[in-house]
Design a protein around this motif. Sequence first.
Motif, short mmCIF file in Angstrom:
data_model
loop_
_atom_site.label_atom_id
_atom_site.label_comp_id
_atom_site.label_asym_id
_atom_site.label_seq_id
_atom_site.Cartn_x
_atom_site.Cartn_y
_atom_site.Cartn_z
N ARG A 17 0.85 -0.98 0.10
CA ARG A 17 0.01 -0.22 0.10
C ARG A 17 0.83 1.14 0.24
NH1 ARG A 17 -4.02 -2.32 4.42
NH2 ARG A 17 -5.17 -3.61 3.25
N VAL A 18 2.05 1.05 0.28
CA VAL A 18 3.08 2.22 0.47
C VAL A 18 3.85 2.47 -0.91
CG1 VAL A 18 4.80 3.39 1.62
CG2 VAL A 18 3.01 2.18 2.77
N GLY A 19 4.03 3.47 -1.58
CA GLY A 19 4.88 3.69 -2.75
C GLY A 19 4.90 5.13 -3.19
N LYS A 20 5.57 5.50 -4.23
CA LYS A 20 5.70 6.81 -4.73
C LYS A 20 5.27 6.81 -6.32
CE LYS A 20 10.14 7.68 -2.76
NZ LYS A 20 11.59 7.98 -3.14
N ILE A 66 -5.31 14.20 0.59
CA ILE A 66 -4.30 14.55 -0.42
C ILE A 66 -3.09 14.15 0.02
CG2 ILE A 66 -3.38 16.47 -1.62
CD1 ILE A 66 -6.11 18.07 -1.24
N CYS A 67 -2.32 13.13 -0.91
CA CYS A 67 -0.88 13.00 -0.92
C CYS A 67 0.08 13.81 -1.76
CB CYS A 67 -0.84 11.64 -1.09
SG CYS A 67 -1.34 11.04 -2.77
N GLY A 68 -0.52 14.79 -2.45
CA GLY A 68 0.55 15.40 -3.23
C GLY A 68 -0.18 16.03 -4.33
N VAL A 69 0.45 17.25 -4.77
CA VAL A 69 -0.04 17.94 -5.89
C VAL A 69 1.07 18.12 -6.89
CG1 VAL A 69 -1.20 20.28 -6.76
CG2 VAL A 69 -1.92 19.12 -4.55
N PHE A 70 0.88 17.90 -8.19
CA PHE A 70 2.13 18.01 -9.20
C PHE A 70 1.27 18.91 -10.30
CE2 PHE A 70 4.46 17.36 -12.84
CZ PHE A 70 5.88 17.49 -12.37
N GLY A 92 8.05 11.69 -7.45
CA GLY A 92 8.42 11.18 -6.06
C GLY A 92 7.25 11.77 -4.89
N ILE A 93 5.99 11.75 -5.33
CA ILE A 93 5.10 11.91 -4.37
C ILE A 93 4.57 10.50 -3.85
CG2 ILE A 93 2.63 12.34 -4.18
CD1 ILE A 93 2.91 14.32 -6.57
N GLU A 94 4.87 10.47 -2.36
CA GLU A 94 4.62 9.26 -1.73
C GLU A 94 3.19 9.06 -1.18
OE1 GLU A 94 7.44 9.29 1.73
OE2 GLU A 94 9.11 9.37 0.36
N PHE A 95 2.69 7.79 -1.24
CA PHE A 95 1.34 7.55 -0.79
C PHE A 95 1.14 6.31 0.06
CE2 PHE A 95 2.25 5.35 -4.92
CZ PHE A 95 1.57 3.94 -4.54
#
Length: 131
Positions: A17-20, A66-70, A92-95
């Motif tokens: 479940r963890v990644g980028k 929200i895990c990131g915005v690009f 490189g946005i981690e989730f």
Amino acid sequence: NIGGKLTLTATGVLLRRVGKIETIVLTDLGKQDAAMDVIFFDSDPAATTFTDNVAQTIADADLTKICGVFKIVAADYSDLVDNSVACVRNIGIEFNLTAAQILYACLVSRGIPTYASASDLKLSVAVQQMI
């Protein structure tokens, strides 16, 4: 907002479940090359309404999802004869996904593109799974 809530499902089984998020590919059939934000969620932003062609607001209950915005900028696009593609690597946005193991996203325009339809855009995302 361009289109609605996007559900990013894997073509294979996610074992972790963890990644980028490593790569984003956005194809543009309308060759608009519009600057936009891609907002990623690591669980379903169910409290938010996503409506095509309406200014996007995220419900307070969904902000922590929200895990990131690009940001995709016009210079990220490679133009072809009647379409274009933006391919950006090393994001490189981690989730850390919920039990559903699905990423969600939405596209927020930072310009005034004139797409024939929301289906003029297609978002593909490559992820790296973590141990």
